[in-house]
Write an enzyme that holds these catalytic residues in place. Structure first.
Site, PDB file in Angstrom:
ATOM      1  N   LYS A  24      30.896  26.651 -46.594  1.00 47.74           N
ATOM      2  CA  LYS A  24      31.480  26.922 -47.901  1.00 47.74           C
ATOM      3  C   LYS A  24      32.458  28.023 -47.847  1.00 47.74           C
ATOM      4  O   LYS A  24      33.426  28.011 -48.662  1.00 47.74           O
ATOM      5  CB  LYS A  24      30.428  27.311 -48.701  1.00 47.74           C
ATOM      6  CG  LYS A  24      29.239  26.437 -49.114  1.00 47.74           C
ATOM      7  CD  LYS A  24      28.007  27.099 -49.753  1.00 47.74           C
ATOM      8  CE  LYS A  24      26.858  26.528 -49.674  1.00 47.74           C
ATOM      9  NZ  LYS A  24      25.745  27.210 -50.405  1.00 47.74           N
ATOM     10  N   ASP A  78      37.736  29.410 -42.066  1.00 44.20           N
ATOM     11  CA  ASP A  78      37.718  30.723 -42.495  1.00 44.20           C
ATOM     12  C   ASP A  78      37.940  31.648 -41.506  1.00 44.20           C
ATOM     13  O   ASP A  78      38.670  32.415 -41.512  1.00 44.20           O
ATOM     14  CB  ASP A  78      36.319  31.021 -43.264  1.00 44.20           C
ATOM     15  CG  ASP A  78      35.036  30.620 -42.618  1.00 44.20           C
ATOM     16  OD1 ASP A  78      35.024  29.599 -41.848  1.00 44.20           O
ATOM     17  OD2 ASP A  78      34.163  31.338 -42.680  1.00 44.20           O
ATOM     18  N   ASP A  81      35.053  32.364 -34.096  1.00 51.14           N
ATOM     19  CA  ASP A  81      35.188  33.461 -33.101  1.00 51.14           C
ATOM     20  C   ASP A  81      34.724  32.688 -31.835  1.00 51.14           C
ATOM     21  O   ASP A  81      35.319  32.428 -31.101  1.00 51.14           O
ATOM     22  CB  ASP A  81      34.303  34.545 -33.623  1.00 51.14           C
ATOM     23  CG  ASP A  81      33.018  33.891 -34.330  1.00 51.14           C
ATOM     24  OD1 ASP A  81      32.493  32.720 -34.122  1.00 51.14           O
ATOM     25  OD2 ASP A  81      32.038  34.599 -35.237  1.00 51.14           O
ATOM     26  N   ASP A 138      30.140  35.429 -47.542  1.00 48.81           N
ATOM     27  CA  ASP A 138      29.309  35.579 -48.116  1.00 48.81           C
ATOM     28  C   ASP A 138      28.383  36.596 -47.447  1.00 48.81           C
ATOM     29  O   ASP A 138      28.374  36.929 -45.998  1.00 48.81           O
ATOM     30  CB  ASP A 138      28.498  34.415 -48.558  1.00 48.81           C
ATOM     31  CG  ASP A 138      27.788  34.040 -47.246  1.00 48.81           C
ATOM     32  OD1 ASP A 138      28.562  33.660 -46.044  1.00 48.81           O
ATOM     33  OD2 ASP A 138      26.428  33.699 -47.194  1.00 48.81           O
ATOM     34  N   ARG A 144      30.838  35.759 -52.329  1.00 51.94           N
ATOM     35  CA  ARG A 144      31.946  34.872 -52.037  1.00 51.94           C
ATOM     36  C   ARG A 144      33.097  35.105 -53.388  1.00 51.94           C
ATOM     37  O   ARG A 144      34.117  34.807 -52.845  1.00 51.94           O
ATOM     38  CB  ARG A 144      31.439  33.453 -52.326  1.00 51.94           C
ATOM     39  CG  ARG A 144      30.381  33.068 -51.036  1.00 51.94           C
ATOM     40  CD  ARG A 144      30.247  31.601 -51.118  1.00 51.94           C
ATOM     41  NE  ARG A 144      29.088  31.355 -50.042  1.00 51.94           N
ATOM     42  CZ  ARG A 144      29.307  31.076 -48.791  1.00 51.94           C
ATOM     43  NH1 ARG A 144      30.287  31.178 -48.239  1.00 51.94           N
ATOM     44  NH2 ARG A 144      28.004  30.721 -48.229  1.00 51.94           N
TER      45      ARG A 144
END
Lengths: 154, 121
Positions: A24, A78, A81, A138, A144
């Site tokens: 999300k 988003d 890593d 979040d 968010r």
């Protein structure tokens, strides 16, 4: 955002790319990015199951609605890593025969990468080892909605 | 820490892995979950020799064959990792073609937060 949108606009002129956002955390980013991309494009979403140590392995909770064979696909992440989930995503989508597959990520932590061979074409910011909330990120599903990115201190 | 009770799917070693701590188990599970082939302590690197005798060696924790990447996990505090850093520096000097990455306690904690890992014990 304007810069990333401009880069995608130049790159995908006349190619009708499909922007694919994993839910999300990418939601806010992809909506802003989409509005900054000034060429015709489409949006689609998918969702990966959250990590489960006793589960059967990574899987899609929600698949794409669109067929991607022959399409120019841009995964809108988003953050990247370790690259583990993105690696799974790329492998899964490549099996469907897209014309091209590229990744744009808002945040990047390359120093934690375990999988290097990823088609990351555009990076918003390379960030230090901090936790972020807001702008889609979040903490236990909260925050968010904060309009900006915030570094979480605790 | 024997891992016979865990049915690893992406493990590519010939002998069952015997982990040193819970952080290594957690990392193995994460790699397995994402289908990344891994081996556990497959190779010992000679760092120092004296008169043909090995005086210092290093056996990193994980090897990811598809990435050709060695991953060393340390759960020591950042201030106590000097010795390990020195070994890694020697390894890089002596084996310049070897791709090695050290995951510090802080990195493991970040992974634990992200993947909700249980690193107790």
């Amino acid at each position: 955002m304007r810069q990333l949108g401009g880069e995608l606009t130049l790159e995908y002129e006349g190619r009708n790319p499909l922007l694919v956002a994993p839910l999300k955390a990418s939601l806010v980013f992809v909506t802003d990015l989409s509005r900054a991309v000034k060429v015709v494009h489409e949006l689609d979403f998918l969702e990966l199951a959250p990590y489960d140590a006793v589960g059967p392995g990574i899987r899609l909770l929600k698949d794409l609605d669109a067929e991607i064979e022959g399409r120019h696909v841009v995964i809108v992440e988003d953050v990247v890593d370790t690259g583990l989930s993105l690696n799974y995503l790329c492998k899964t989508l490549r099996l469907r025969g897209p014309a091209s597959l590229a990744v744009v990520t808002l945040l990047d932590r390359p120093y934690r990468r375990l999988v290097e061979d990823l088609p990351i074409a555009h990076v918003g910011f390379t960030v230090p080892d901090e936790l972020f909330v807001g702008y889609g990120f979040d903490l236990d599903e909260r925050y968010r909605n904060l309009p900006d990115l915030h570094v979480l201190r605790y | 820490m024997p891992a016979e009770t865990w049915n690893f799917q992406a493990y590519r070693g010939s002998q069952p892995p015997t982990f040193a701590n819970q952080a290594e188990v957690a990392c193995a599970r994460v790699l397995d979950y994402y289908g990344i082939p891994w081996e556990y302590e497959p190779r010992t690197f000679v760092l120092e020799e004296e008169d043909g005798r090995i005086t210092e060696a290093f056996t990193p924790d994980f090897y990811l064959p598809e990435q050709d990447l060695i991953v060393e996990i340390t759960v020591m505090k950042q201030s106590l990792v000097t010795r390990k850093n020195r070994k890694l520096r020697k390894l890089r000097e002596r084996y310049p073609g070897v791709n090695v990455k050290l995951f510090y306690k802080r990195d493991i904690s970040r992974l634990a937060e992200r993947y909700r890992l249980d690193l107790a014990s």
